[in-house]
Motif scaffolding. Structure first.
Motif: not given
Length: 139
Positions: A25-27, A81-84, A114-127
């Motif tokens: 993601f960072r790259s 953005v608050d996550l509970f 939060a947008k970075r988290l969205l991207s990383v979680l999307g990749g992890v869940l796709a895998e």
């Protein structure tokens, strides 16, 4: 880059997968920002490789706490953005008039984080879905 043994980090396959997704993601983020400015992408790609090889992540777990959550709620403002996170304590919702959730953690992120988290979680869940099958939210 996976964490090294002996530095207080876990080297489980799941942890390594997350780490690879974060670096990817960072790259990609750097290349996208360079593309929007009209920078030479070949030069940027080479410098990104050099940056990734030079950087190392030290995963320190000494102050980390682990919590289970089966409920998550999100709210946001312009600034954050608050996550509970919590645990549903109501096992049979048809027998009660109120669902009880014990909130255990609140994580406050900047919108960019939060947008970075969205991207990383999307990749992890796709895998995850590639390996184990599709997750059905309606189930």
């Amino acid at each position: 880059m996976a964490p090294k043994k002996g530095d207080g980090a876990s080297s489980s396959p799941q942890h390594e997968t997350f780490t690879r997704s974060l670096w990817a993601f960072r790259s990609a983020g750097r290349l996208d920002s360079e593309r929007s400015r009209g920078t030479d992408l070949d030069k940027t790609a080479d410098s990104t490789k050099d940056d990734e090889q030079a950087r190392a992540i030290a995963w320190r777990e000494t102050d980390m706490a682990t919590h289970f959550a089966n409920v998550v709620n999100v709210q946001g403002t312009r600034e954050q953005v608050d996550l509970f996170f919590g645990t549903n304590r109501t096992w049979n919702v048809t027998d009660v008039s109120q669902v009880v959730v014990d909130l255990s953690n609140r994580i406050i992120l900047t919108p960019l984080a939060a947008k970075r988290l969205l991207s990383v979680l999307g990749g992890v869940l796709a895998e995850y879905e590639t390996r184990h099958g599709r997750l059905d939210l309606e189930a």
